[in-house]
Design a protein around this motif. Structure first.
Motif, short mmCIF file in Angstrom:
data_model
loop_
_atom_site.label_atom_id
_atom_site.label_comp_id
_atom_site.label_asym_id
_atom_site.label_seq_id
_atom_site.Cartn_x
_atom_site.Cartn_y
_atom_site.Cartn_z
N LEU A 1 0.83 -1.21 0.00
CA LEU A 1 0.00 0.00 0.00
C LEU A 1 0.86 1.26 0.00
N GLU A 2 2.00 1.19 0.67
CA GLU A 2 2.92 2.33 0.67
C GLU A 2 3.48 2.55 -0.74
N GLU A 3 3.78 1.46 -1.43
CA GLU A 3 4.26 1.57 -2.81
C GLU A 3 3.20 2.20 -3.71
N ILE A 4 1.95 1.82 -3.51
CA ILE A 4 0.85 2.40 -4.29
C ILE A 4 0.72 3.89 -3.99
N ASP A 5 0.79 4.25 -2.70
CA ASP A 5 0.71 5.66 -2.32
C ASP A 5 1.82 6.48 -2.97
N ILE A 6 3.03 5.94 -2.98
CA ILE A 6 4.15 6.65 -3.59
C ILE A 6 3.94 6.79 -5.09
N PHE A 7 3.45 5.74 -5.73
CA PHE A 7 3.17 5.81 -7.17
C PHE A 7 2.13 6.88 -7.46
N ILE A 8 1.05 6.91 -6.70
CA ILE A 8 0.00 7.91 -6.90
C ILE A 8 0.56 9.31 -6.68
N PHE A 9 1.33 9.49 -5.62
CA PHE A 9 1.91 10.80 -5.32
C PHE A 9 2.82 11.25 -6.46
N SER B 1 2.97 12.90 0.96
CA SER B 1 1.58 12.75 1.35
C SER B 1 0.71 13.46 0.32
N THR B 2 -0.02 12.67 -0.45
CA THR B 2 -0.84 13.22 -1.53
C THR B 2 -1.85 14.23 -1.00
N TYR B 3 -2.53 13.89 0.07
CA TYR B 3 -3.57 14.77 0.59
C TYR B 3 -3.00 16.08 1.12
N LEU B 4 -1.90 16.00 1.85
CA LEU B 4 -1.28 17.21 2.38
C LEU B 4 -0.72 18.06 1.25
N PHE B 5 -0.11 17.41 0.26
CA PHE B 5 0.44 18.13 -0.88
C PHE B 5 -0.65 18.88 -1.64
N MET B 6 -1.76 18.20 -1.91
CA MET B 6 -2.85 18.85 -2.66
C MET B 6 -3.51 19.93 -1.81
N ASN B 7 -3.56 19.73 -0.50
CA ASN B 7 -4.10 20.77 0.37
C ASN B 7 -3.22 22.02 0.30
N GLU B 8 -1.91 21.84 0.34
CA GLU B 8 -0.99 22.98 0.22
C GLU B 8 -1.16 23.67 -1.12
N PHE B 9 -1.33 22.89 -2.17
CA PHE B 9 -1.55 23.47 -3.49
C PHE B 9 -2.83 24.30 -3.49
#
Length: 72
Positions: free
Chosen positions: A4-12, A42-50
């Motif tokens: 799941l961590e690998e998937i998260d990194i791929f999505i990010f 962190s996809t969610y934190l990154f997109m929140n910052e954006f």
């Protein structure tokens, strides 16, 4: 590394590549260190910052090329 961590990194990585391609001005912001969540992957934190940064840019000049490219 957990699957799941690998998937998260791929999505990010995929999401940030697309965002930086569409809004190159934001890559400059991240490269200058104004975005602290990029290193966390962190996809969610990154997109929140954006979103927060984009909101500030809309307030400053809603017709700027940064704002227009963000909505493209």
């Amino acid at each position: 590394m957990e699957p799941l961590e690998e998937i998260d990194i791929f999505i990010f990585d995929t999401l940030t590549d697309i965002l930086f391609d569409k809004v190159p001005g934001y890559k400059e912001v991240v490269d200058m260190g104004e975005n602290s969540f990029f290193s966390d992957r962190s996809t969610y934190l990154f997109m929140n910052e954006f979103a927060v940064y984009l909101g500030g840019q809309i307030i400053a000049d809603r017709t700027s090329s940064f704002v227009e490219s963000s909505f493209d």
